[in-house]
Design a protein around this motif. Structure first.
Motif, PDB file in Angstrom:
ATOM      1  N   GLN A   1      80.278 109.668 165.717  1.00 13.76           N
ATOM      2  CA  GLN A   1      80.317 108.527 166.610  1.00 13.76           C
ATOM      3  C   GLN A   1      80.805 107.290 165.867  1.00 13.76           C
ATOM      4  O   GLN A   1      80.471 107.086 164.710  1.00 13.76           O
ATOM      5  CB  GLN A   1      78.917 108.244 167.155  1.00 13.76           C
ATOM      6  N   VAL A   2      81.574 106.530 166.563  1.00 11.59           N
ATOM      7  CA  VAL A   2      82.070 105.272 166.020  1.00 11.59           C
ATOM      8  C   VAL A   2      81.691 104.154 166.972  1.00 11.59           C
ATOM      9  O   VAL A   2      81.873 104.286 168.190  1.00 11.59           O
ATOM     10  CB  VAL A   2      83.606 105.292 165.850  1.00 11.59           C
ATOM     11  N   GLN A   3      81.164 103.083 166.434  1.00  9.35           N
ATOM     12  CA  GLN A   3      80.890 101.902 167.229  1.00  9.35           C
ATOM     13  C   GLN A   3      81.919 100.837 166.850  1.00  9.35           C
ATOM     14  O   GLN A   3      82.153 100.581 165.673  1.00  9.35           O
ATOM     15  CB  GLN A   3      79.484 101.374 166.987  1.00  9.35           C
ATOM     16  N   LEU A   4      82.494 100.234 167.864  1.00  8.84           N
ATOM     17  CA  LEU A   4      83.491  99.200 167.671  1.00  8.84           C
ATOM     18  C   LEU A   4      83.012  97.901 168.293  1.00  8.84           C
ATOM     19  O   LEU A   4      82.520  97.908 169.435  1.00  8.84           O
ATOM     20  CB  LEU A   4      84.817  99.609 168.316  1.00  8.84           C
ATOM     21  N   VAL A   5      83.163  96.813 167.559  1.00  6.45           N
ATOM     22  CA  VAL A   5      82.769  95.509 168.068  1.00  6.45           C
ATOM     23  C   VAL A   5      83.936  94.548 167.896  1.00  6.45           C
ATOM     24  O   VAL A   5      84.341  94.246 166.764  1.00  6.45           O
ATOM     25  CB  VAL A   5      81.532  94.965 167.338  1.00  6.45           C
ATOM     26  N   GLU A   6      84.448  94.076 169.023  1.00  6.72           N
ATOM     27  CA  GLU A   6      85.536  93.110 168.985  1.00  6.72           C
ATOM     28  C   GLU A   6      84.965  91.694 168.948  1.00  6.72           C
ATOM     29  O   GLU A   6      83.875  91.436 169.491  1.00  6.72           O
ATOM     30  CB  GLU A   6      86.435  93.236 170.222  1.00  6.72           C
ATOM     31  N   SER A   7      85.718  90.799 168.356  1.00  7.32           N
ATOM     32  CA  SER A   7      85.332  89.392 168.323  1.00  7.32           C
ATOM     33  C   SER A   7      86.588  88.554 168.160  1.00  7.32           C
ATOM     34  O   SER A   7      87.676  89.083 167.906  1.00  7.32           O
ATOM     35  CB  SER A   7      84.357  89.121 167.178  1.00  7.32           C
ATOM     36  N   GLY A   8      86.422  87.249 168.310  1.00  7.16           N
ATOM     37  CA  GLY A   8      87.536  86.340 168.085  1.00  7.16           C
ATOM     38  C   GLY A   8      88.188  85.813 169.344  1.00  7.16           C
ATOM     39  O   GLY A   8      89.053  84.942 169.266  1.00  7.16           O
ATOM     40  N   GLY A   9      87.801  86.330 170.481  1.00  6.47           N
ATOM     41  CA  GLY A   9      88.355  85.822 171.722  1.00  6.47           C
ATOM     42  C   GLY A   9      87.825  84.442 172.036  1.00  6.47           C
ATOM     43  O   GLY A   9      86.941  83.920 171.349  1.00  6.47           O
ATOM     44  N   GLY A  10      88.376  83.829 173.069  1.00  8.11           N
ATOM     45  CA  GLY A  10      87.911  82.513 173.475  1.00  8.11           C
ATOM     46  C   GLY A  10      88.897  81.837 174.396  1.00  8.11           C
ATOM     47  O   GLY A  10      89.823  82.470 174.922  1.00  8.11           O
ATOM     48  N   LEU A  11      88.687  80.556 174.582  1.00  8.38           N
ATOM     49  CA  LEU A  11      89.546  79.728 175.424  1.00  8.38           C
ATOM     50  C   LEU A  11      90.553  79.016 174.532  1.00  8.38           C
ATOM     51  O   LEU A  11      90.159  78.327 173.578  1.00  8.38           O
ATOM     52  CB  LEU A  11      88.707  78.720 176.203  1.00  8.38           C
TER      53      LEU A  11
END
Length: 126
Positions: A1-11
């Motif tokens: 199993q792999v868990q992926l966490v995205e970040s860095g988005g915004g307005l």
């Protein structure tokens, strides 16, 4: 199993930039091609960019070519998407994904990807 966490988005304003990150845990992603997809409201999830397991091959959707750059840092088990010159039509939830088979190259078909993150929202103000 792999868990992926995205970040860095915004307005961000039209013409601006963001750096999206996708951090993996549970398994090394160093032997897997990775992809970034996006989904806008009412639209299907679409391929944005992909990178081979070695990092030697990248592929981009025509709509983002020359504006977006995908990269990976296998030591950090992380993939990045630098998004520049953002346009209103780039607004969407951005997802990263891991290809099913190891040692494979980029795939444009989302069915070739086995694990997905929860996404990070990119909103563009004009």
């Amino acid at each position: 199993q792999v868990q992926l966490v995205e970040s860095g988005g915004g307005l961000v304003q039209a013409g601006g930039s963001l750096r999206l990150s996708c951090a993996a845990s549970g398994r090394t992603i160093s032997v897997y091609a990775m992809g970034w997809f996006r989904q806008a409201p009412g639209k299907e999830r679409e391929f944005v960019a992909g990178i081979s397991w070695s990092g030697g091959t990248t592929n981009y959707a025509d709509a983002v070519k020359d504006r977006f750059t995908i990269s990976r840092d296998n030591a950090k088990n992380t993939v990045y998407l630098q998004v520049n010159s953002l346009k209103p039509e780039d607004a969407a939830v951005y997802y990263c994904a891991v290809r099913r088979r190891p040692y494979s190259t980029v795939a444009l078909d989302r069915n070739e990807y086995a694990y997905w993150g929860q996404g990070t929202q990119v909103t563009i103000s004009s």
